[in-house]
Design a protein around this motif. Structure first.
Motif: not given
Length: 129
Positions: A58-74
């Motif tokens: 989920y992103y704030t509007d200003s981040a959509k299309g420019r930012f990407a959040i991800s995670r590496d649980n390992a």
């Protein structure tokens, strides 16, 4: 849970940065994760959130299309890839963890991040024009 953010720096407008947030001391998959930022003289604002196993974001509007959040649980790490940076993205970016919240509810907290359980020390992002 201890959180340590890194990866900030000085970048020109249009450039990219990738922030990292390393977690320790708890079971990482128990926590939804969020990125928040605070610019000088402004209130903290929500940037992005990711669910425990990374299936929801989920992103704030200003981040959509420019930012990407991800995670590496390992690796017990959450990332924020920031592209097409703008001077208005200049802020201290912090990561935070919370249990039992959807990504939408993380984004809806008011004030921003007020119900997050754990916070890391922020990392400065400065975007020059």
């Amino acid at each position: 849970v201890q959180l340590q953010a890194s990866g900030g720096g000085l970048v020109q407008a249009g450039g990219s940065l990738r922030l990292s947030c390393a977690a320790s001391g708890g079971r990482f998959t128990d926590y939804g994760m969020g990125w928040f930022r605070q610019a000088p003289g402004k209130e903290r604002e929500f940037v992005a959130a990711i669910s425990r196993y990374g299936d929801s974001t989920y992103y704030t509007d200003s981040a959509k299309g420019r930012f990407a959040i991800s995670r590496d649980n390992a690796e017990n790490t959450v990332y924020l890839q920031m592209n097409s940076l703008k001077p208005e993205d200049t802020a201290v970016y912090s990561c935070a963890a919370v249990r039992f919240r959807t990504v939408q509810s993380i984004g809806a907290m008011s004030p921003a991040g007020s119900d997050m359980d754990y916070w890391g020390k922020g990392t400065q992002v400065t975007v020059s024009s």
